[in-house]
Write a protein that holds these residues in place. Structure first.
Motif, PDB file in Angstrom:
ATOM      1  N   LEU A 127     -20.540  89.921  -1.376  1.00 18.61           N
ATOM      2  CA  LEU A 127     -21.956  89.701  -1.674  1.00 18.61           C
ATOM      3  C   LEU A 127     -22.502  90.832  -2.546  1.00 18.61           C
ATOM      4  CD1 LEU A 127     -24.600  88.056  -1.184  1.00 18.61           C
ATOM      5  CD2 LEU A 127     -25.089  89.706   0.640  1.00 18.61           C
ATOM      6  N   SER A 128     -22.321  92.066  -2.091  1.00 23.26           N
ATOM      7  CA  SER A 128     -22.964  93.196  -2.772  1.00 23.26           C
ATOM      8  C   SER A 128     -22.417  93.447  -4.171  1.00 23.26           C
ATOM      9  CB  SER A 128     -22.835  94.467  -1.924  1.00 23.26           C
ATOM     10  OG  SER A 128     -21.483  94.766  -1.638  1.00 23.26           O
ATOM     11  N   ASN A 129     -21.184  93.022  -4.461  1.00 19.76           N
ATOM     12  CA  ASN A 129     -20.648  93.176  -5.811  1.00 19.76           C
ATOM     13  C   ASN A 129     -21.118  92.079  -6.753  1.00 19.76           C
ATOM     14  OD1 ASN A 129     -19.232  95.544  -5.428  1.00 19.76           O
ATOM     15  ND2 ASN A 129     -17.273  94.537  -5.038  1.00 19.76           N
ATOM     16  N   MET A 130     -21.639  90.996  -6.198  1.00 24.22           N
ATOM     17  CA  MET A 130     -22.058  89.868  -7.028  1.00 24.22           C
ATOM     18  C   MET A 130     -23.561  89.851  -7.289  1.00 24.22           C
ATOM     19  SD  MET A 130     -19.136  88.709  -7.584  1.00 24.22           S
ATOM     20  CE  MET A 130     -19.742  87.480  -8.723  1.00 24.22           C
ATOM     21  N   MET A 131     -24.345  90.534  -6.454  1.00 26.80           N
ATOM     22  CA  MET A 131     -25.798  90.509  -6.584  1.00 26.80           C
ATOM     23  C   MET A 131     -26.335  91.922  -6.446  1.00 26.80           C
ATOM     24  SD  MET A 131     -26.571  87.240  -4.101  1.00 26.80           S
ATOM     25  CE  MET A 131     -28.315  87.240  -4.505  1.00 26.80           C
ATOM     26  N   ASP A 132     -27.384  92.237  -7.191  1.00 24.93           N
ATOM     27  CA  ASP A 132     -27.968  93.560  -7.009  1.00 24.93           C
ATOM     28  C   ASP A 132     -28.957  93.537  -5.843  1.00 24.93           C
ATOM     29  OD1 ASP A 132     -30.497  92.670  -7.979  1.00 24.93           O
ATOM     30  OD2 ASP A 132     -29.913  93.125 -10.035  1.00 24.93           O
ATOM     31  N   ASP A 133     -29.302  94.709  -5.358  1.00 27.46           N
ATOM     32  CA  ASP A 133     -30.123  94.824  -4.152  1.00 27.46           C
ATOM     33  C   ASP A 133     -31.481  94.152  -4.310  1.00 27.46           C
ATOM     34  OD1 ASP A 133     -27.994  96.277  -3.265  1.00 27.46           O
ATOM     35  OD2 ASP A 133     -29.084  98.160  -2.963  1.00 27.46           O
ATOM     36  N   SER A 134     -32.063  94.221  -5.506  1.00 29.56           N
ATOM     37  CA  SER A 134     -33.401  93.659  -5.705  1.00 29.56           C
ATOM     38  C   SER A 134     -33.401  92.145  -5.529  1.00 29.56           C
ATOM     39  CB  SER A 134     -33.929  94.029  -7.095  1.00 29.56           C
ATOM     40  OG  SER A 134     -33.083  93.508  -8.113  1.00 29.56           O
ATOM     41  N   GLU A 135     -32.337  91.490  -5.952  1.00 25.17           N
ATOM     42  CA  GLU A 135     -32.265  90.035  -5.789  1.00 25.17           C
ATOM     43  C   GLU A 135     -32.011  89.661  -4.334  1.00 25.17           C
ATOM     44  OE1 GLU A 135     -30.565  86.141  -8.122  1.00 25.17           O
ATOM     45  OE2 GLU A 135     -29.530  88.054  -8.386  1.00 25.17           O
ATOM     46  N   ILE A 136     -31.162  90.417  -3.655  1.00 18.15           N
ATOM     47  CA  ILE A 136     -30.954  90.197  -2.215  1.00 18.15           C
ATOM     48  C   ILE A 136     -32.276  90.323  -1.479  1.00 18.15           C
ATOM     49  CG2 ILE A 136     -29.871  91.129  -0.132  1.00 18.15           C
ATOM     50  CD1 ILE A 136     -27.492  91.984  -1.905  1.00 18.15           C
ATOM     51  N   TYR A 137     -33.024  91.373  -1.805  1.00 14.36           N
ATOM     52  CA  TYR A 137     -34.324  91.616  -1.167  1.00 14.36           C
ATOM     53  C   TYR A 137     -35.279  90.443  -1.400  1.00 14.36           C
ATOM     54  CZ  TYR A 137     -38.942  93.686  -0.461  1.00 14.36           C
ATOM     55  OH  TYR A 137     -40.223  93.936  -0.051  1.00 14.36           O
ATOM     56  N   ARG A 138     -35.362  89.968  -2.629  1.00 14.80           N
ATOM     57  CA  ARG A 138     -36.290  88.883  -2.947  1.00 14.80           C
ATOM     58  C   ARG A 138     -35.956  87.618  -2.160  1.00 14.80           C
ATOM     59  NH1 ARG A 138     -35.789  84.624  -6.044  1.00 14.80           N
ATOM     60  NH2 ARG A 138     -33.859  85.388  -7.028  1.00 14.80           N
ATOM     61  N   ILE A 139     -34.685  87.283  -2.086  1.00 14.48           N
ATOM     62  CA  ILE A 139     -34.277  86.052  -1.403  1.00 14.48           C
ATOM     63  C   ILE A 139     -34.559  86.139   0.098  1.00 14.48           C
ATOM     64  CG2 ILE A 139     -32.268  84.665  -0.756  1.00 14.48           C
ATOM     65  CD1 ILE A 139     -31.195  85.326  -3.591  1.00 14.48           C
ATOM     66  N   VAL A 140     -34.238  87.277   0.695  1.00 13.95           N
ATOM     67  CA  VAL A 140     -34.498  87.436   2.132  1.00 13.95           C
ATOM     68  C   VAL A 140     -35.994  87.407   2.409  1.00 13.95           C
ATOM     69  CG1 VAL A 140     -34.288  88.993   4.102  1.00 13.95           C
ATOM     70  CG2 VAL A 140     -32.338  88.665   2.560  1.00 13.95           C
ATOM     71  N   LEU A 141     -36.776  88.086   1.575  1.00 13.17           N
ATOM     72  CA  LEU A 141     -38.220  88.145   1.787  1.00 13.17           C
ATOM     73  C   LEU A 141     -38.845  86.756   1.653  1.00 13.17           C
ATOM     74  CD1 LEU A 141     -40.123  90.541   2.389  1.00 13.17           C
ATOM     75  CD2 LEU A 141     -40.823  90.463  -0.007  1.00 13.17           C
ATOM     76  N   GLU A 142     -38.394  85.982   0.679  1.00 10.53           N
ATOM     77  CA  GLU A 142     -38.948  84.643   0.474  1.00 10.53           C
ATOM     78  C   GLU A 142     -38.589  83.693   1.608  1.00 10.53           C
ATOM     79  OE1 GLU A 142     -37.390  83.446  -3.271  1.00 10.53           O
ATOM     80  OE2 GLU A 142     -38.855  84.582  -4.462  1.00 10.53           O
TER      81      GLU A 142
END
Length: 252
Positions: free
Chosen positions: A194-209
């Protein structure tokens, strides 16, 4: 507490060498337990290593008489490492196997974390995403020495070279962390698929939404990691802290 976990082979690998454990119920003296392990080794050795390490760690905690959380996790990890090394002795098919390992438990308002390797734990609140664990990897060491910028790390050719793993040495040095959590916070454990395919900001946005539907958040993260290439096995474990949550360590 609401939890969701998933592990997926990804689009490039023939075997899933990740292993995930998620229990909202007590394991030994711990009121809950969450683990992600990412195995490595030859054909099927990696999936053996990750599964064996998780199951042995859970077994060790279940029979542990150590009272403090960090000490119990430390002891269980050392015992697991010794058992993993013993399993590999004299078995050519398991030679060189090892696994990353990130484990966490929530006791009251405290999150306790143990980590070996580059599988990660993030804490996500309404304002930010914080990587709690530190990667035990060659790339992370280069960042600390100032030889590489963090934004370059995901694309570095040596990003998968790890410097610590269960099963790699007789003596292992896990990292331990203790952080406070609040209602609404989300804990994310994941493998580097997961972490190699997506940057932290996108992970954060998806979880927050998708904070109100943690399964939707996990499913969306998995889908995107695969859409972005799915170059490795992908494991995701999410836990949402709820109001009036009480998680006490067992006494005795």
């Amino acid at each position: 507490m609401k939890t969701y976990c998933v592990t997926d082979r990804g689009r490039r690998r023939e075997i899933n060498q990740d292993y995930v454990f998620c229990s909202e119920e007590p394991v030994g003296r711990l009121p809950n337990l969450f683990i992600v392990a990412d195995g490595m080794g030859g054909h099927r050795a990696g999936d053996f290593a990750s599964r064996f390490a998780v199951e042995e760690f859970v077994r060790q905690l279940g029979q542990s008489s150590v009272k403090t959380v960090i000490s119990a996790m430390e002891d269980a990890l050392q015992q697991t490492n010794r058992r993993l090394l013993k399993e590999a002795q004299g078995r050519a098919e398991l030679e060189g196997m090892g696994t990353t390992f990130v484990a966490a438990t929530v006791v009251g308002t405290e999150l306790y974390v143990a980590n070996v390797g580059d599988s990660r734990l993030y804490l996500i609140d309404r304002e930010k995403i914080s990587q709690i664990t530190q990667d035990h990897s060659l790339v992370e060491e280069m960042i600390r020495r100032g030889e590489l910028r963090r934004e370059e790390a995901r694309f570095h050719p040596n990003k998968n070279v790890i410097t610590r793993a269960l099963g790699a040495n007789v003596n292992i040095v896990p990292d331990f962390f203790e952080v406070s959590v609040s209602p609404g916070d989300v804990v994310l454990l994941c493998s580097d698929g997961l972490s190699n395919m997506m940057d932290d900001s996108e992970i954060y946005r998806i979880v927050l939404e998708n904070r109100q539907n943690i399964a939707e958040a996990g499913g969306r993260l998995l889908t995107l990691a695969n859409e972005y290439g799915g170059r490795d096995n992908i494991s995701i474990l999410l836990a949402v802290m709820e109001e009036n949550q009480t998680c006490k360590a067992a006494e005795g």
